[in-house]
Design a protein around this motif. Structure first.
Motif, PDB file in Angstrom:
ATOM      1  N   GLY A  82      15.455  11.727  -3.230  1.00  0.00           N
ATOM      2  CA  GLY A  82      14.051  12.100  -3.174  1.00  0.00           C
ATOM      3  C   GLY A  82      13.186  11.168  -2.346  1.00  0.00           C
ATOM      4  N   ASP A  83      13.821  10.327  -1.506  1.00  0.00           N
ATOM      5  CA  ASP A  83      13.066   9.376  -0.686  1.00  0.00           C
ATOM      6  C   ASP A  83      12.764   9.943   0.696  1.00  0.00           C
ATOM      7  N   GLU A  84      11.938   9.213   1.450  1.00  0.00           N
ATOM      8  CA  GLU A  84      11.473   9.657   2.766  1.00  0.00           C
ATOM      9  C   GLU A  84      12.156   8.845   3.862  1.00  0.00           C
ATOM     10  N   VAL A  85      12.398   9.485   5.002  1.00  0.00           N
ATOM     11  CA  VAL A  85      13.166   8.867   6.085  1.00  0.00           C
ATOM     12  C   VAL A  85      12.302   8.665   7.322  1.00  0.00           C
ATOM     13  N   ILE A  86      12.286   7.425   7.815  1.00  0.00           N
ATOM     14  CA  ILE A  86      11.713   7.131   9.127  1.00  0.00           C
ATOM     15  C   ILE A  86      12.832   6.515   9.966  1.00  0.00           C
ATOM     16  N   CYS A  87      13.234   7.216  11.016  1.00  0.00           N
ATOM     17  CA  CYS A  87      14.366   6.804  11.844  1.00  0.00           C
ATOM     18  C   CYS A  87      13.869   6.467  13.247  1.00  0.00           C
ATOM     19  N   ILE A  88      14.073   5.212  13.666  1.00  0.00           N
ATOM     20  CA  ILE A  88      13.566   4.700  14.944  1.00  0.00           C
ATOM     21  C   ILE A  88      14.727   4.577  15.914  1.00  0.00           C
ATOM     22  N   CYS A  89      14.714   5.397  16.978  1.00  0.00           N
ATOM     23  CA  CYS A  89      15.865   5.506  17.878  1.00  0.00           C
ATOM     24  C   CYS A  89      15.616   4.909  19.263  1.00  0.00           C
ATOM     25  N   PHE A  90      16.694   4.494  19.876  1.00  0.00           N
ATOM     26  CA  PHE A  90      16.766   4.039  21.264  1.00  0.00           C
ATOM     27  C   PHE A  90      16.095   5.070  22.177  1.00  0.00           C
ATOM     28  N   THR A  91      15.409   4.595  23.228  1.00  0.00           N
ATOM     29  CA  THR A  91      14.712   5.495  24.146  1.00  0.00           C
ATOM     30  C   THR A  91      15.597   6.657  24.612  1.00  0.00           C
ATOM     31  N   LEU A 132       9.723  -3.016  16.916  1.00  0.00           N
ATOM     32  CA  LEU A 132       9.173  -1.794  16.317  1.00  0.00           C
ATOM     33  C   LEU A 132       9.735  -1.590  14.908  1.00  0.00           C
ATOM     34  N   VAL A 133      11.024  -1.869  14.744  1.00  0.00           N
ATOM     35  CA  VAL A 133      11.633  -1.768  13.411  1.00  0.00           C
ATOM     36  C   VAL A 133      10.977  -2.761  12.451  1.00  0.00           C
ATOM     37  N   LEU A 134      10.770  -3.986  12.919  1.00  0.00           N
ATOM     38  CA  LEU A 134      10.162  -5.009  12.062  1.00  0.00           C
ATOM     39  C   LEU A 134       8.709  -4.683  11.729  1.00  0.00           C
ATOM     40  N   GLU A 135       7.996  -4.063  12.652  1.00  0.00           N
ATOM     41  CA  GLU A 135       6.637  -3.614  12.347  1.00  0.00           C
ATOM     42  C   GLU A 135       6.665  -2.551  11.246  1.00  0.00           C
ATOM     43  N   ALA A 136       7.654  -1.663  11.316  1.00  0.00           N
ATOM     44  CA  ALA A 136       7.797  -0.635  10.275  1.00  0.00           C
ATOM     45  C   ALA A 136       8.095  -1.279   8.919  1.00  0.00           C
ATOM     46  N   VAL A 137       8.949  -2.293   8.930  1.00  0.00           N
ATOM     47  CA  VAL A 137       9.280  -3.005   7.688  1.00  0.00           C
ATOM     48  C   VAL A 137       8.031  -3.647   7.086  1.00  0.00           C
ATOM     49  N   LYS A 138       7.236  -4.301   7.929  1.00  0.00           N
ATOM     50  CA  LYS A 138       6.011  -4.944   7.449  1.00  0.00           C
ATOM     51  C   LYS A 138       5.076  -3.929   6.804  1.00  0.00           C
ATOM     52  N   MET A 139       4.918  -2.790   7.454  1.00  0.00           N
ATOM     53  CA  MET A 139       4.020  -1.760   6.914  1.00  0.00           C
ATOM     54  C   MET A 139       4.559  -1.186   5.610  1.00  0.00           C
ATOM     55  N   ARG A 140       5.856  -0.947   5.562  1.00  0.00           N
ATOM     56  CA  ARG A 140       6.469  -0.455   4.310  1.00  0.00           C
ATOM     57  C   ARG A 140       6.242  -1.443   3.177  1.00  0.00           C
ATOM     58  N   ASP A 141       6.470  -2.730   3.477  1.00  0.00           N
ATOM     59  CA  ASP A 141       6.350  -3.748   2.436  1.00  0.00           C
ATOM     60  C   ASP A 141       4.900  -3.969   2.002  1.00  0.00           C
ATOM     61  N   LYS A 142       3.961  -3.603   2.864  1.00  0.00           N
ATOM     62  CA  LYS A 142       2.546  -3.687   2.496  1.00  0.00           C
ATOM     63  C   LYS A 142       2.095  -2.475   1.695  1.00  0.00           C
ATOM     64  N   GLY A 143       2.976  -1.490   1.571  1.00  0.00           N
ATOM     65  CA  GLY A 143       2.657  -0.322   0.779  1.00  0.00           C
ATOM     66  C   GLY A 143       2.034   0.830   1.535  1.00  0.00           C
ATOM     67  N   LEU A 144       2.077   0.788   2.873  1.00  0.00           N
ATOM     68  CA  LEU A 144       1.552   1.918   3.633  1.00  0.00           C
ATOM     69  C   LEU A 144       2.403   3.157   3.392  1.00  0.00           C
ATOM     70  N   SER A 145       1.785   4.308   3.474  1.00  0.00           N
ATOM     71  CA  SER A 145       2.486   5.560   3.210  1.00  0.00           C
ATOM     72  C   SER A 145       3.387   5.939   4.388  1.00  0.00           C
ATOM     73  N   TYR A 146       4.281   6.861   4.107  1.00  0.00           N
ATOM     74  CA  TYR A 146       5.151   7.443   5.142  1.00  0.00           C
ATOM     75  C   TYR A 146       4.329   7.918   6.337  1.00  0.00           C
ATOM     76  N   GLU A 147       3.285   8.672   6.064  1.00  0.00           N
ATOM     77  CA  GLU A 147       2.466   9.230   7.150  1.00  0.00           C
ATOM     78  C   GLU A 147       1.766   8.133   7.944  1.00  0.00           C
ATOM     79  N   GLN A 148       1.264   7.115   7.264  1.00  0.00           N
ATOM     80  CA  GLN A 148       0.579   6.019   7.946  1.00  0.00           C
ATOM     81  C   GLN A 148       1.528   5.238   8.852  1.00  0.00           C
ATOM     82  N   ILE A 149       2.732   4.981   8.372  1.00  0.00           N
ATOM     83  CA  ILE A 149       3.706   4.234   9.163  1.00  0.00           C
ATOM     84  C   ILE A 149       4.077   5.003  10.429  1.00  0.00           C
ATOM     85  N   VAL A 150       4.348   6.288  10.276  1.00  0.00           N
ATOM     86  CA  VAL A 150       4.717   7.114  11.428  1.00  0.00           C
ATOM     87  C   VAL A 150       3.585   7.159  12.449  1.00  0.00           C
ATOM     88  N   GLU A 151       2.367   7.344  11.972  1.00  0.00           N
ATOM     89  CA  GLU A 151       1.207   7.417  12.872  1.00  0.00           C
ATOM     90  C   GLU A 151       1.033   6.126  13.663  1.00  0.00           C
TER      91      GLU A 151
END
Length: 296
Positions: A82-91, A132-151
């Motif tokens: 039931g979790d949400e997926v954010i997948c960051i891929c190579f160009t 970019l991955v580490l920025e996503a980790v920081k936002m996740r750990d700060k409690g930002l939502s799935y939608e906020q992180i993606v945006e």
């Protein structure tokens, strides 16, 4: 419900580091004979890969992108929980990994109609993808939502750049990755090229007549980015990447740190060994600086 961050092997962060920060990685495959492929960092270590490149300079290794099922195998247990997926891929300009992940997303959405899966074409590679991955980790750990992180990731990914040089153009030519650089360097392959990865594509940054001068020009490109392009150094994350030569990587890292401090940068600058996925195209002696705009 939790946000789960996934990336592919082109981000070049060590497996232990990814595990510590609860990030899953889908590896690329590497081959030296075109037949036997091994999972990068799982079945073949980066150091072993580079040593083989040095010992067998006439052999050009190949990579194979993660298959759709490789992504499904990672996505499905997360979605079942039931979790949400954010997948960051190579160009996507340099690999089909993003397409594999996108196809896996579509298959999973058929089975899990309520699933939240975002597959992000990072337009980055190696050190900038890592940032970019580490920025996503920081936002996740700060409690930002799935939608906020993606945006926020979508808002900064096109600002990322890598300024780097390689030992020669042999690997870029062999892999067909030099594109618009061909004409510029066609008659000067004995010179040291300066290369920029910008908006996911490889472009020319100039040439130099020696390794020492090419490294100095990489620093000049970094400095110009902040002093002539109107970019505020405090708004960016800076990383250094290197290939085979550890001592050269550390020495260059010190020079980048000194320049960054001169420009007013106060944060730590990670030193990352470039992995096999990138090195098959750049050769064993790629070295450079990545800059990625912070997500805030």
């Amino acid at each position: 419900m939790a946000v789960k961050i996934i990336t592919d092997g082109a981000c070049d962060l060590e497996m232990g580091f990814l595990k510590l920060h609860n990030v899953l990685s889908v590896p690329f495959y590497v081959s030296f004979d075109g037949e036997t492929y091994k999972k990068e960092r799982i079945e073949i270590e980066v150091r072993e890969f580079y040593q083989k490149m040095i010992d067998e300079p006439d052999v050009f290794p190949r990579t194979s992108l993660p298959a759709v099922n490789d992504y499904i195998d990672i996505f499905e247990p997360i979605l079942k929980a039931g979790d949400e997926v954010i997948c960051i891929c190579f160009t996507s300009h340099l690999s089909g990994s993003y397409n594999s992940a996108t196809n896996a997303k579509m298959i999973m959405e058929e089975e899990y109609p309520d699933a939240k899966i975002s597959v992000i074409n990072s337009y980055c590679a190696t050190v900038t993808q890592a940032s970019l991955v580490l920025e996503a980790v920081k936002m996740r750990d700060k409690g930002l939502s799935y939608e906020q992180i993606v945006e926020k990731l979508d808002a900064v990914k096109m600002d990322a750049k890598i300024f780097f040089t390689v030992g020669n153009l042999d690997y870029l030519i062999h892999g067909g990755r030099i594109g618009k650089m061909t004409g510029k360097f066609g008659t000067a392959l004995n010179l040291k090229p300066l290369i920029i990865l910008d908006k996911g594509e490889v472009t020319s940054g100039g040439i130099a007549r020696s390794r020492k001068k090419s490294l100095a020009k990489v620093l000049d490109l970094m400095k110009d980015f902040f002093t002539k392009k109107g970019n505020m150094v405090g708004d960016y994350v800076i990383n250094v990447g290197y290939g085979y030569d550890v001592a050269e990587g550390k020495a260059f890292h010190q020079k980048v740190e000194a320049l960054a401090r001169e420009l007013g940068y106060t944060e730590d600058i990670p030193l990352i060994q470039i992995g096999a996925t990138i090195a098959v195209h750049t050769g064993p002696h790629a070295i450079g600086v990545g800059v990625v705009k912070k997500c805030g």
